[in-house]
Design a protein around this motif. Sequence first.
Motif, PDB file in Angstrom:
ATOM      1  N   GLU A 319      12.085 -41.609  42.714  1.00 19.92           N
ATOM      2  CA  GLU A 319      11.840 -41.142  41.341  1.00 19.92           C
ATOM      3  C   GLU A 319      12.654 -41.893  40.278  1.00 19.92           C
ATOM      4  OE1 GLU A 319      12.230 -36.886  40.795  1.00 19.92           O
ATOM      5  OE2 GLU A 319      12.753 -37.203  38.688  1.00 19.92           O
ATOM      6  N   LEU A 320      11.886 -42.385  39.312  1.00 15.61           N
ATOM      7  CA  LEU A 320      12.473 -43.038  38.144  1.00 15.61           C
ATOM      8  C   LEU A 320      12.445 -42.051  36.986  1.00 15.61           C
ATOM      9  CD1 LEU A 320      13.316 -45.980  37.529  1.00 15.61           C
ATOM     10  CD2 LEU A 320      10.948 -46.438  36.899  1.00 15.61           C
ATOM     11  N   SER A 413      10.976 -37.177  31.344  1.00 15.74           N
ATOM     12  CA  SER A 413      12.438 -37.215  31.488  1.00 15.74           C
ATOM     13  C   SER A 413      12.847 -38.367  32.402  1.00 15.74           C
ATOM     14  CB  SER A 413      12.912 -35.881  32.075  1.00 15.74           C
ATOM     15  OG  SER A 413      14.262 -35.960  32.438  1.00 15.74           O
TER      16      SER A 413
END
Length: 554
Positions: A319-320, A413
């Motif tokens: 996850e980025l 986010s």
Amino acid sequence: MAEPKENLQMEKIVSLCKRRGFVFQSSEIYGGINGFWDYGPLGAELKRNVKELWWNAMTRQREDVAGLEATIIMSPAIWKASGHVDTFSDPMCDCKKCKKRFRADQLCEDQGLTLIKNAAGKFELPAGTKCMSCDSKELTEPRPFNLMFKTYVGPVESEDNIAYLRPETAQAIFAQFKNVLETSRQKVPFGIGQIGKAFRNEVTPRNFIFRSREFEQMELEFFIKPDEVVEAISGSVVTVPETGHPGEPQANWGWQAWHQYWVEERVRFYEGIGLDRSTLGFHRQTPAELAHYARACVDILFKFPFSKKDEQGNVVGDELEGIAARSDFDLSQHQRFSGKPMGVFDEELRAAWGKLPKEKQDDLWKRYYDNRKNYLTKSAKPDETPEQISQQATEDANGLAKGQYIPHVIEPSAGVDRLILALIANAYSETTETDAKGKTETTYVMKFHPRVAPIKAGIFPLLKNKPELLKKAQEVRDLLRPWMNVYYDEAGSIGKRYARQDEAGTPFCVTIDFDTLGEKPELLDTVTLRYRDDGKQERVKISELRDWLLSRIR
Ligand code: GAP
């Protein structure tokens, strides 16, 4: 405190980061501190560029987003309302033999197992789980470990004075929603963006700057009308395919179109700074993975060197950024806990509602009522009765006719540090060559997109011992300096200077030579411009150099 030597590519990246001054271990001279990293001269520039690009794309270039810069320590009541005090935890377990501590889900995952959540919501280790350090199977049962760092405000270290370092920047945006709305003259749909530090006392920080205890986030909370409101105003809510950009925002967009829009906008952002779509992955959270208030969440993944492969052998990615559709949960929570209204008044809704047929009003009223009741039931305080909840939901639904509602939110986010690691991993390239004498040499080139590159241009006088060349080169440096980060270098052979800039990821090098001084009159006041990625060179007039570079680095 060194990174585990399990991934050669990561080892090389960590080593280059230190050698070239991108990232250092925090407090290194004292043996380091686990989960904290410092950015060196090149890293600091890279990070600044990334944040600047995000800020520009997400706030300055948009009519519908305003910025915020809130404090790291806020009222602890915020974290009670957001749910962080009660539920922001990871399951942790200890090895009874060697005393090592693990995040239970990661411990299982590393052994190809899945942590069990029993019917009562408690975590259990599956049979066979062993300690990754000493192989013992004597592990404690997983127990929740709250990730927030605690501190005390003021001189008295009492329960009453506890405060937390924020674990996300988002909550300040919700808490300041009304102030921003009133001062920015925005109307829903609109967003509030913020960049800033966040702190999480991760049980096992790992993978270099991917998971650390102090990091930075770039968060947008984009407030939208609930679908019932869109339908009341526009007649219907459009649905869009789950892939592809839905185009320019439209009045009849509901949460699903806005969610899809932000996923695609964020992918465009990543593509614009050099992360090709093929380096990214997507994970659409399953209903079981979603937080109870979330309607959807798509994680944008990057294929890091440590990312695992799926059963077909494809790298999945880690996850980025997460893009979540969080319903009206956050503003509702702050309204309930603070007692301050978080809803908005929308004249368009009030006017449209009055013109709707009775059946339509009833249908929309009922749907809004059900959603509110659902939220109020799930987040009810122990002393709240079902009657009170129904009464509140009725009041909320009655608000539609008066043009009142609580906005929903879509939240892209992103983590700054994870993006820095992705950019570094993506840029890293090495070539090993053996010369005629059999000497082997490895050269490194950091192929950063010019927009993010820490240094935009290297400025070199051809020879160090010719004052006229130095003077002219310094003039070129001073010409460019107000506009971009340049690096003046007169030491060593020109080849060595190119190599140093290649390792720093500088996309262009400018050499001032005798032709610049007019040895060939037709080349007076021109420089040699060399491209990092293919070594090609061309001649550019000094008078055109600034604009030539600006058009490529912006
Ligand atoms: N407000 C939503 C939120 O905070 P999150 O998925 O917990 O969501 C958002 O965090 C992003 O922050 C992640 O996608 C990641 O890029 C970054 N992040 C989270 N924890 C991190 C950590 N321990 N170290 C570095 N980055 C982190």
